[in-house]
Design a protein around this motif. Structure first.
Motif, mmCIF file in Angstrom:
data_model
loop_
_atom_site.group_PDB
_atom_site.id
_atom_site.type_symbol
_atom_site.label_atom_id
_atom_site.label_comp_id
_atom_site.label_asym_id
_atom_site.label_seq_id
_atom_site.Cartn_x
_atom_site.Cartn_y
_atom_site.Cartn_z
ATOM 1 N N TYR A 90 -25.702 -41.570 3.930
ATOM 2 C CA TYR A 90 -24.935 -42.525 4.738
ATOM 3 C C TYR A 90 -24.170 -41.857 5.874
ATOM 4 O O TYR A 90 -23.427 -42.510 6.604
ATOM 5 C CB TYR A 90 -23.978 -43.327 3.851
ATOM 6 N N SER A 91 -24.368 -40.543 6.018
ATOM 7 C CA SER A 91 -23.722 -39.837 7.118
ATOM 8 C C SER A 91 -24.281 -40.350 8.441
ATOM 9 O O SER A 91 -25.485 -40.570 8.576
ATOM 10 C CB SER A 91 -24.029 -38.346 6.974
ATOM 11 N N MET A 116 -19.025 -39.074 9.868
ATOM 12 C CA MET A 116 -19.120 -40.466 10.324
ATOM 13 C C MET A 116 -20.076 -40.659 11.481
ATOM 14 O O MET A 116 -20.367 -39.730 12.227
ATOM 15 C CB MET A 116 -17.748 -40.942 10.783
ATOM 16 N N GLY A 117 -20.507 -41.911 11.650
ATOM 17 C CA GLY A 117 -21.347 -42.266 12.805
ATOM 18 C C GLY A 117 -20.813 -43.500 13.478
ATOM 19 O O GLY A 117 -19.618 -43.611 13.709
ATOM 20 N N GLY A 144 -18.250 -28.770 6.693
ATOM 21 C CA GLY A 144 -19.264 -28.744 7.750
ATOM 22 C C GLY A 144 -20.193 -29.941 7.666
ATOM 23 O O GLY A 144 -20.878 -30.287 8.639
ATOM 24 N N LYS A 145 -20.231 -30.617 6.500
ATOM 25 C CA LYS A 145 -21.079 -31.798 6.348
ATOM 26 C C LYS A 145 -20.283 -32.996 5.818
ATOM 27 O O LYS A 145 -20.480 -34.121 6.247
ATOM 28 C CB LYS A 145 -22.213 -31.504 5.347
ATOM 29 N N SER A 146 -19.397 -32.730 4.887
ATOM 30 C CA SER A 146 -18.641 -33.821 4.258
ATOM 31 C C SER A 146 -17.163 -33.466 4.162
ATOM 32 O O SER A 146 -16.803 -32.283 4.150
ATOM 33 C CB SER A 146 -19.146 -34.067 2.830
ATOM 34 N N TYR A 147 -16.341 -34.540 4.073
ATOM 35 C CA TYR A 147 -14.903 -34.347 3.828
ATOM 36 C C TYR A 147 -14.670 -34.448 2.323
ATOM 37 O O TYR A 147 -15.145 -35.385 1.681
ATOM 38 C CB TYR A 147 -14.095 -35.439 4.531
#
Ligand code: EPZ
Length: 437
Positions: A90-91, A116-117, A144-147
């Protein structure tokens, strides 16, 4: 397989349509249902891509969702939420997952949210969201990819936003409702969709008050309960169809268009020569004899002229006799869509300066955030790739006004945010087909 809309132009819109619930309220309210344990029922649900995406994420986390599309109701049972990590797939899809941080933190003490997008209308950073959550006591690590968020218990605090961000205000409210103590958000957003979210939270048991000067005060409570809530109507959908009626010299009654939430828009529409009649259950917009006039306006946060009304207004102003100016003060990069309109015959120029109003935070930023439209210009059909949701709707209206045939690709952007768009345009007399490559 890619799908396209093919539109025969040279038409005017005539008839009646009904507005459904607001995309920018319902998606947040689906997330808010996660703050209670049990079954929440939401009504007036639009059939749009962003609702499907949001419910898919909740299902992935363990919720049971039932969307009755015809009836426009959606129930979410949150009893069995078992995951605190939003899947990475869902990124980059939309701006909703970051709003799940608060509800997941309250339930699990941790949350993992991918980057986010959303529509490509500028960098759209998350710094206000992150610093608000940190002030409430959350530890935040970005890998770098997720919080990765973690907190034993969120604690009420005072937060002043650098800009009245809609998403950051909603995020902090949803984190603060179950926090210990009082949270004050200053310079907050006060859009009607946020007020609707606050009303839902109040029905769930929250204590939230709005004070003067863009301030929300949230008194944390121990628990919230599932509720039944009817979502506010979509004022962007209403304004989009209103402009379409006038720009095509048509006559459209929009059931569910709410004067209260369209007040600023209606003033600008009238200044531009648009005619309307307020009815008991909607507003009729008509433009057969309208003399479209140029305006100089700028977008702003509520109660100003919404940034999401800007794109349909630009289409209308291509038909005004004279020079119009629109200054975009919410997003720095929300005018690139006008290049395609110029291809169709419009005369639109972009400037880095703050034209037509006050100086905004994008002065000297180098971004083309002011737009000068010289009209009237006839439009001709073209092949266009849609870059984002609101630009997509405007291309659709331009294609209806244009002489000849147009084809629009990337229509998934429009379908993300406009309920039954094909059905509604066809009901208003537009010849629109879907082609698949
Ligand atoms: C919401 O986006 C809407 N989206 C947008 O609608 C709408 O245009 C916008 O609010 C303004 O009304 C949804 O509700 C899903 P913001 P949001 O945070 O919350 C800056 C549509 O087509 N900012 O109010 O993401 C940001 O870059 C969409 O329906 C930061 O700098 O908007 C922008 O310049 C498009 N840091 C400004 O604030 C942050 O942490 C306003 O953004 C957050 C925002």
């Amino acid at each position: 397989m890619s799908r396209k809309y093919v539109i025969e132009g040279g038409r005017y819109l005539k008839g009646e349509i009904k507005i459904r619930g607001a995309k920018n309220a319902i998606t947040k309210e689906i997330v808010a249902s996660m703050l209670a344990s049990g079954k929440t029922v939401l009504e007036n649900i639009p059939d749009i891509g962003d609702v499907s995406l949001t419910t898919q994420i909740l299902e992935d986390l363990g919720c049971v969702v039932n969307h009755e599309k015809q009836a426009g109701t959606l129930s979410v049972n949150t009893k069995n939420i078992k995951k605190y990590s939003v899947p990475f797939e869902y990124s980059g899809i939309n701006r909703i997952p970051i709003l799940m941080a608060g509800p997941l933190l309250h339930k699990f003490g941790q949350a993992v949210i991918p980057m986010m997008g959303g529509c490509d209308i500028g960098p759209r950073p998350l710094d206000f969201h992150i610093s608000g959550l940190e002030k409430l006591g959350t530890k935040v690590v970005f890998d770098g990819k997720s919080y990765h968020f973690s907190a034993d218990k969120l604690i009420g605090t005072k937060i002043e936003l650098p800009f009245p961000s809609v998403g950051a205000t909603e995020n902090i409210i949803m984190a603060a409702v179950l926090a210990r103590g009082v949270t004050v958000i200053k310079n907050a957003a006060i859009e009607p969709e946020i007020v609707d979210l606050v009303m839902m939270l109040q029905s769930m048991g929250a204590i939230i008050s709005q004070e003067v000067d863009r301030t929300w005060v949230i008194q944390g409570v121990e628990r919230l309960n599932p509720v039944q809530h009817r979502v506010i109507n979509d004022r962007i959908e209403a304004a989009s169809f209103a402009v379409s009626a006038i720009a095509t010299r048509g006559d459209v009654t929009i059931k569910g268009a709410d004067q209260l939430h369209l007040q600023t828009f209606l003033n600008w529409l009238r200044k531009a020569g648009g005619e309307f009649e307020v009815l008991s259950d909607g507003i009729r917009f008509y433009g057969k004899d309208a003399v479209i006039a140029p305006i100089a306006a700028e977008t702003a946060v509520h109660p100003g002229l919404m940034t999401d009304w800007q794109q349909p207004l630009v289409i209308l102003l291509t038909q005004a006799s004279g020079v119009s100016v629109l200054h975009e003060t919410v997003y720095e990069n929300r005018f690139s869509y006008v290049n395609a309109l110029n291809k169709m015959g419009a005369k639109i120029q972009l400037f880095k300066e703050c034209l037509g109003g006050r100086q905004c935070r994008f002065l000297y930023s180098g971004h083309l955030h002011s737009c000068v439209i010289t009209g009237p210009t006839p439009l001709t059909g073209a092949e266009i790739e849609i870059p984002d949701l609101r630009a997509g709707f405007s291309y659709l209206v331009a294609a209806v006004m244009a002489q000849g045939r147009s084809s629009l690709s990337n229509i998934r952007y429009i379908e993300r945010g406009y309920d039954r768009i094909l059905e509604k345009f066809r009901a208003l007399g537009v010849n629109i087909e879907v082609e698949e490559d």
